[in-house]
Design an enzyme around this catalytic site. Structure first.
Site, PDB file in Angstrom:
ATOM      1  N   ASP A   1     -57.435 -41.950  84.364  1.00 52.37           N
ATOM      2  CA  ASP A   1     -58.167 -40.868  85.020  1.00 52.37           C
ATOM      3  C   ASP A   1     -58.735 -41.404  86.326  1.00 52.37           C
ATOM      4  O   ASP A   1     -59.543 -42.339  86.334  1.00 52.37           O
ATOM      5  CB  ASP A   1     -59.293 -40.352  84.125  1.00 52.37           C
TER       6      ASP A   1
ATOM      7  N   GLU B   1     -52.585 -38.022  86.332  1.00 54.96           N
ATOM      8  CA  GLU B   1     -52.567 -36.624  86.746  1.00 54.96           C
ATOM      9  C   GLU B   1     -51.881 -36.492  88.101  1.00 54.96           C
ATOM     10  O   GLU B   1     -52.042 -37.340  88.969  1.00 54.96           O
ATOM     11  CB  GLU B   1     -53.991 -36.074  86.850  1.00 54.96           C
TER      12      GLU B   1
ATOM     13  N   ASP C   1     -65.509 -39.003  82.017  1.00 53.45           N
ATOM     14  CA  ASP C   1     -64.307 -39.703  82.468  1.00 53.45           C
ATOM     15  C   ASP C   1     -63.556 -40.355  81.308  1.00 53.45           C
ATOM     16  O   ASP C   1     -62.322 -40.369  81.299  1.00 53.45           O
ATOM     17  CB  ASP C   1     -64.684 -40.754  83.514  1.00 53.45           C
TER      18      ASP C   1
END
Length: 357
Positions: free
Chosen positions: A116, A221, A303
């Site tokens: 992340d 991502e 997170d």
């Protein structure tokens, strides 16, 4: 255009071929419209053949042997040599070799990690067992005051008369205006920017290498960085952190190792979904860093929870694509597919670069 006659013919041909390729990619909707390359930017020239590496440096047509500090060589045929001049008046030669290497097979024992990316912490990783946080070094912020001083000094300098003598022409063959004191101030500012850029790349290379060495599959991502920098409150921080460069480094390092990079959809609700019971929250503002799931009562760090969800979604996508994997280890057989057209091939981003002079 008299100075064009002094240039090696194949250098000009190589430039024409690059322009043709750029327009072809544009009409094929693979890339954007080619941008104008200013003489005041980062001048370079490419020698497509008849080059060789010698003991004292690099030998190129028409110029001869250029002294160079060579730090790495490859066994293979030397295809092209690209010489680049930086704003700090340094010359680098990028050597492209044809090594005929085959992509290694994926290691049968697989370790999957979810990454992340953020601003407070550069990235948070979760491998199914533990979660690791890597702080954001904030390279630009460390040099902000120094940059402001150098930029103010440059702004106070007056532009002088243009240089007209042939001996005064710079590397790109174009006369540019500027007094000596202004040019000196410009070089001082360019050195600070170069120091920031080098520190950023060094950090991203070391961190990506560490993650790739410890894992066979990395899940990230697919962030819309271009759209995110439109937020003027976060534009400077997002530009400084270098997310796109980091993902490129992960991609080619994993490819060389035989690993796999999985990019999940940017709209996947990784932050507002409970990683324990998959309960979705209706909203999750950016200022909320910790929250408790109303369904199962699990307390989450924002997170850390996102990295767990990203990893789980990556494993789900691998299973849907027909790739067998497991959370604690298994076999991964990546299928070939079309590469992302939004990102250039990262293999050339770390071509061997050697300083000249």
């Amino acid at each position: 255009m008299q100075w064009l006659k002094e240039c090696y013919s194949q250098v000009l041909q190589s430039t024409t071929l690059n322009l043709t390729k750029a327009f072809k990619n544009f009409f094929d909707k693979v890339a954007q419209y080619p941008r104008f390359k200013s003489y005041h930017g980062k001048p370079s020239c490419q020698y497509p053949q008849n080059c060789e590496v010698v003991d004292k440096g690099v030998k190129v047509p028409q110029i001869g042997v250029i002294k160079a500090s060579i730090h790495r060589l490859f066994d293979g045929q030397l295809k092209t040599v690209t010489i680049t001049k930086t704003p700090t008046q340094k010359y680098y030669a990028s050597l492209l070799f044809d090594t005929e290497q085959e992509t290694p097979e994926v290691v049968p024992r697989v370790k999957v990690t979810g990454v992340d990316l953020g601003l407070k912490d550069f990235c948070i990783t979760h491998d199914g067992v533990k979660t690791s946080k890597y702080a954001n070094p904030r390279h630009l912020k460390k040099h902000e005051k120094n940059l402001a001083r150098k930029q103010a000094k440059l702004a106070r300098k007056k532009k002088g008369a243009e240089c007209t003598a042939a001996s005064d022409l710079p590397f790109n063959g174009r006369s540019v205006g500027g007094s000596k004191s202004r040019e000196k101030a410009r070089k001082l500012l360019a050195r600070v920017h170069e120091r920031i850029s080098n520190a950023r790349q060094d950090f991203l290379h070391k961190l990506s290498r560490k993650i790739v060495d410890d894992n066979q599959v990395v899940v990230v991502e697919n962030l819309n960085v271009k759209g995110m920098v439109r937020n003027h409150n976060l534009a400077k921080a997002i530009s400084d952190v270098g997310w796109g460069m980091f993902v490129n480094f992960l991609a080619y390092k994993l490819e060389q190792k035989g690993g796999l990079l999985v990019e999940i959809d940017r709209w996947f609700p990784s932050s507002k979904t409970c990683s324990n019971c998959l309960h979705p929250m209706s909203e999750m503002p950016l200022d909320v860093r910790e929250w408790t799931c109303p369904s199962c009562g699990t307390h989450h760090d924002r997170d850390e929870n996102a990295s767990k969800n990203i990893r789980a979604e990556g494993i789900r996508q691998l299973s849907v694509l027909g790739t067998r994997t497991a959370a604690e280890g298994g076999e991964v057989r990546p299928k070939g597919g079309r590469k992302s057209v939004l990102r250039h091939s990262p293999v050339n981003s770390e071509a061997p670069t050697i300083p000249i002079g």
